[in-house]
Design a protein around this motif. Structure first.
Motif, PDB file in Angstrom:
ATOM      1  N   ARG A  44      31.027  14.117  18.933  1.00 53.39           N
ATOM      2  CA  ARG A  44      30.091  14.302  20.037  1.00 53.39           C
ATOM      3  C   ARG A  44      30.731  14.484  21.404  1.00 53.39           C
ATOM      4  O   ARG A  44      30.057  14.887  22.348  1.00 53.39           O
ATOM      5  CB  ARG A  44      29.146  13.104  20.125  1.00 53.39           C
ATOM      6  N   TRP A  45      31.999  14.159  21.555  1.00 50.58           N
ATOM      7  CA  TRP A  45      32.608  14.158  22.885  1.00 50.58           C
ATOM      8  C   TRP A  45      33.787  15.128  22.949  1.00 50.58           C
ATOM      9  O   TRP A  45      34.437  15.407  21.957  1.00 50.58           O
ATOM     10  CB  TRP A  45      33.101  12.756  23.246  1.00 50.58           C
ATOM     11  N   SER A  46      34.060  15.599  24.162  1.00 47.51           N
ATOM     12  CA  SER A  46      35.263  16.399  24.412  1.00 47.51           C
ATOM     13  C   SER A  46      35.626  16.298  25.885  1.00 47.51           C
ATOM     14  O   SER A  46      34.791  15.954  26.729  1.00 47.51           O
ATOM     15  CB  SER A  46      35.060  17.863  24.000  1.00 47.51           C
ATOM     16  N   ILE A  47      36.886  16.585  26.181  1.00 45.32           N
ATOM     17  CA  ILE A  47      37.394  16.653  27.553  1.00 45.32           C
ATOM     18  C   ILE A  47      37.871  18.073  27.797  1.00 45.32           C
ATOM     19  O   ILE A  47      38.649  18.620  27.004  1.00 45.32           O
ATOM     20  CB  ILE A  47      38.571  15.672  27.773  1.00 45.32           C
ATOM     21  N   ASN A  48      37.413  18.670  28.906  1.00 48.77           N
ATOM     22  CA  ASN A  48      37.775  20.045  29.247  1.00 48.77           C
ATOM     23  C   ASN A  48      38.516  20.060  30.586  1.00 48.77           C
ATOM     24  O   ASN A  48      38.045  19.488  31.565  1.00 48.77           O
ATOM     25  CB  ASN A  48      36.505  20.900  29.350  1.00 48.77           C
ATOM     26  N   GLY A  49      39.685  20.685  30.606  1.00 53.38           N
ATOM     27  CA  GLY A  49      40.442  20.851  31.847  1.00 53.38           C
ATOM     28  C   GLY A  49      40.562  22.322  32.184  1.00 53.38           C
ATOM     29  O   GLY A  49      40.744  23.159  31.284  1.00 53.38           O
ATOM     30  N   GLU A  50      40.435  22.673  33.469  1.00 53.41           N
ATOM     31  CA  GLU A  50      40.499  24.079  33.866  1.00 53.41           C
ATOM     32  C   GLU A  50      41.438  24.261  35.056  1.00 53.41           C
ATOM     33  O   GLU A  50      41.623  23.358  35.870  1.00 53.41           O
ATOM     34  CB  GLU A  50      39.114  24.610  34.209  1.00 53.41           C
ATOM     35  N   TYR A  51      42.021  25.460  35.135  1.00 57.31           N
ATOM     36  CA  TYR A  51      42.923  25.808  36.227  1.00 57.31           C
ATOM     37  C   TYR A  51      42.737  27.283  36.553  1.00 57.31           C
ATOM     38  O   TYR A  51      42.783  28.134  35.665  1.00 57.31           O
ATOM     39  CB  TYR A  51      44.373  25.517  35.817  1.00 57.31           C
ATOM     40  N   MET A  52      42.501  27.596  37.834  1.00 55.00           N
ATOM     41  CA  MET A  52      42.338  28.973  38.291  1.00 55.00           C
ATOM     42  C   MET A  52      43.414  29.245  39.336  1.00 55.00           C
ATOM     43  O   MET A  52      43.642  28.417  40.214  1.00 55.00           O
ATOM     44  CB  MET A  52      40.941  29.150  38.896  1.00 55.00           C
ATOM     45  N   PHE A  53      44.085  30.414  39.257  1.00 53.96           N
ATOM     46  CA  PHE A  53      45.261  30.602  40.099  1.00 53.96           C
ATOM     47  C   PHE A  53      45.460  32.040  40.596  1.00 53.96           C
ATOM     48  O   PHE A  53      46.570  32.565  40.562  1.00 53.96           O
ATOM     49  CB  PHE A  53      46.521  30.148  39.348  1.00 53.96           C
ATOM     50  N   PRO A  54      44.414  32.726  41.097  1.00 52.45           N
ATOM     51  CA  PRO A  54      44.684  34.033  41.722  1.00 52.45           C
ATOM     52  C   PRO A  54      45.473  33.829  43.011  1.00 52.45           C
ATOM     53  O   PRO A  54      45.170  32.936  43.803  1.00 52.45           O
ATOM     54  CB  PRO A  54      43.287  34.591  42.009  1.00 52.45           C
ATOM     55  N   TRP A  55      46.484  34.614  43.240  1.00 52.83           N
ATOM     56  CA  TRP A  55      47.321  34.467  44.450  1.00 52.83           C
ATOM     57  C   TRP A  55      47.742  35.862  44.896  1.00 52.83           C
ATOM     58  O   TRP A  55      48.904  36.213  44.884  1.00 52.83           O
ATOM     59  CB  TRP A  55      48.529  33.572  44.153  1.00 52.83           C
ATOM     60  N   TRP A  56      46.738  36.664  45.293  1.00 45.74           N
ATOM     61  CA  TRP A  56      46.961  38.077  45.554  1.00 45.74           C
ATOM     62  C   TRP A  56      46.949  38.406  47.046  1.00 45.74           C
ATOM     63  O   TRP A  56      46.163  37.850  47.811  1.00 45.74           O
ATOM     64  CB  TRP A  56      45.881  38.929  44.889  1.00 45.74           C
ATOM     65  N   LEU A  57      47.800  39.336  47.423  1.00 46.45           N
ATOM     66  CA  LEU A  57      47.762  40.003  48.725  1.00 46.45           C
ATOM     67  C   LEU A  57      47.642  41.500  48.457  1.00 46.45           C
ATOM     68  O   LEU A  57      48.371  42.038  47.627  1.00 46.45           O
ATOM     69  CB  LEU A  57      49.028  39.726  49.540  1.00 46.45           C
ATOM     70  N   PHE A  58      46.722  42.171  49.159  1.00 45.79           N
ATOM     71  CA  PHE A  58      46.478  43.586  48.929  1.00 45.79           C
ATOM     72  C   PHE A  58      46.695  44.396  50.197  1.00 45.79           C
ATOM     73  O   PHE A  58      46.471  43.887  51.308  1.00 45.79           O
ATOM     74  CB  PHE A  58      45.026  43.821  48.469  1.00 45.79           C
ATOM     75  N   ASP A  59      47.077  45.639  50.019  1.00 50.22           N
ATOM     76  CA  ASP A  59      47.135  46.618  51.112  1.00 50.22           C
ATOM     77  C   ASP A  59      47.947  46.092  52.298  1.00 50.22           C
ATOM     78  O   ASP A  59      47.477  46.039  53.438  1.00 50.22           O
ATOM     79  CB  ASP A  59      45.715  46.993  51.548  1.00 50.22           C
ATOM     80  N   GLY A  60      49.195  45.716  52.015  1.00 50.54           N
ATOM     81  CA  GLY A  60      50.080  45.259  53.090  1.00 50.54           C
ATOM     82  C   GLY A  60      49.577  44.034  53.827  1.00 50.54           C
ATOM     83  O   GLY A  60      49.571  43.992  55.061  1.00 50.54           O
ATOM     84  N   ASP A  61      49.124  43.029  53.098  1.00 47.23           N
ATOM     85  CA  ASP A  61      48.620  41.761  53.651  1.00 47.23           C
ATOM     86  C   ASP A  61      47.296  41.907  54.397  1.00 47.23           C
ATOM     87  O   ASP A  61      46.871  40.994  55.111  1.00 47.23           O
ATOM     88  CB  ASP A  61      49.645  41.096  54.588  1.00 47.23           C
ATOM     89  N   LYS A  62      46.619  43.030  54.248  1.00 46.88           N
ATOM     90  CA  LYS A  62      45.342  43.234  54.934  1.00 46.88           C
ATOM     91  C   LYS A  62      44.221  42.419  54.292  1.00 46.88           C
ATOM     92  O   LYS A  62      43.278  42.005  54.950  1.00 46.88           O
ATOM     93  CB  LYS A  62      44.993  44.727  54.883  1.00 46.88           C
ATOM     94  N   TYR A  63      44.344  42.211  52.984  1.00 49.55           N
ATOM     95  CA  TYR A  63      43.349  41.439  52.247  1.00 49.55           C
ATOM     96  C   TYR A  63      44.069  40.349  51.449  1.00 49.55           C
ATOM     97  O   TYR A  63      45.122  40.589  50.874  1.00 49.55           O
ATOM     98  CB  TYR A  63      42.568  42.335  51.284  1.00 49.55           C
ATOM     99  N   SER A  64      43.462  39.176  51.430  1.00 54.22           N
ATOM    100  CA  SER A  64      44.061  38.051  50.720  1.00 54.22           C
ATOM    101  C   SER A  64      43.004  37.375  49.859  1.00 54.22           C
ATOM    102  O   SER A  64      41.885  37.125  50.311  1.00 54.22           O
ATOM    103  CB  SER A  64      44.631  37.044  51.731  1.00 54.22           C
ATOM    104  N   MET A  65      43.356  37.098  48.601  1.00 55.28           N
ATOM    105  CA  MET A  65      42.538  36.252  47.739  1.00 55.28           C
ATOM    106  C   MET A  65      43.496  35.284  47.058  1.00 55.28           C
ATOM    107  O   MET A  65      44.083  35.590  46.022  1.00 55.28           O
ATOM    108  CB  MET A  65      41.771  37.067  46.708  1.00 55.28           C
ATOM    109  N   GLN A  66      43.697  34.152  47.702  1.00 54.79           N
ATOM    110  CA  GLN A  66      44.630  33.153  47.191  1.00 54.79           C
ATOM    111  C   GLN A  66      43.862  31.857  46.971  1.00 54.79           C
ATOM    112  O   GLN A  66      43.376  31.238  47.916  1.00 54.79           O
ATOM    113  CB  GLN A  66      45.784  32.961  48.176  1.00 54.79           C
ATOM    114  N   ILE A  67      43.757  31.479  45.704  1.00 57.51           N
ATOM    115  CA  ILE A  67      42.995  30.279  45.340  1.00 57.51           C
ATOM    116  C   ILE A  67      43.763  29.529  44.260  1.00 57.51           C
ATOM    117  O   ILE A  67      44.183  30.124  43.263  1.00 57.51           O
ATOM    118  CB  ILE A  67      41.595  30.629  44.791  1.00 57.51           C
ATOM    119  N   LEU A  68      43.962  28.233  44.471  1.00 57.12           N
ATOM    120  CA  LEU A  68      44.468  27.342  43.431  1.00 57.12           C
ATOM    121  C   LEU A  68      43.405  26.272  43.232  1.00 57.12           C
ATOM    122  O   LEU A  68      43.038  25.575  44.181  1.00 57.12           O
ATOM    123  CB  LEU A  68      45.790  26.700  43.845  1.00 57.12           C
TER     124      LEU A  68
END
Length: 198
Positions: A44-68
């Motif tokens: 009946r039970w479980s433990i779930n662990g998650e990790y998200m790690f996008p670390w992007w820079l686009f178009d010469g640092d004009k756009y950033s999507m950095q998430i940990l």
């Protein structure tokens, strides 16, 4: 023979995964790499662990999507006791309690936000079903309390210098989790021997 068929059915029924490895397909489509591990505890039970790690820079640092971001969730799998005895582990309906947090840097052209956030608590509902021998699909939604301290900035010197404008705090109570996940089960190998299952 009928006995071998019965033993094979019993083998399939008794096979228990050690853990499940997962990825949220919604994040994958948005170019946000992520991984999850779920460990069953009994029927009946479980433990779930998650990790998200996008670390992007686009178009010469004009756009950033950095998430940990990371989080943990305890899950209770629903169904009456008799059904749970015969149902495959990590399938069916479940309720969860989760928490997590992380940091981010999100920039669109000349302006951006940096900060840290945490999800103090959340409750979730989900459903998982079999699509292959060791594959499942999982659907999960969660509502929780999210709080972030952020700093707003403007970029200078061709996006190389950050000019801090102001900072603040933001609190959100509502949906903080939405998942459509592909799940791979990993388990022990059971051997079918004369006289039964080992």
């Amino acid at each position: 023979t009928m006995e071998q068929v019965r033993q094979q059915e019993q083998l399939a029924k008794n096979k228990r995964p050690l853990f499940a490895l997962k990825t949220n397909l919604l994040f994958d489509v948005a170019m946000m790499p992520n991984i999850e591990i779920e460990v069953p505890i009994g029927k009946r039970w479980s433990i779930n662990g998650e990790y998200m790690f996008p670390w992007w820079l686009f178009d010469g640092d004009k756009y950033s999507m950095q998430i940990l971001m990371g989080g943990l969730e305890g899950r209770y799998w629903l169904g009456n006791s008799k059904k749970r005895q015969t149902k495959e582990v990590l399938t069916g309906h479940f309720l969860g309690l989760y928490a997590g947090g992380g940091k981010y840097d999100l920039q669109w052209q000349d302006n951006g936000y940096q900060g840290e956030f945490f999800i103090a608590a959340g409750i979730s509902y989900g459903y998982a079903h079999r699509i292959g021998r060791n594959l499942r699909m999982e659907y999960n939604i969660g509502i929780g309390l999210l709080r972030t301290n952020y700093e707003y900035y403007h970029t200078l010197d061709n996006y190389q210098t950050l000019l801090w404008q102001n900072n603040g705090r933001y609190t959100w109570l509502g949906p903080t989790k939405l998942k459509i996940s592909l799940v791979w089960l990993f388990g022990r190998k059971s051997k079918l021997q004369k006289g039964g299952i080992k």
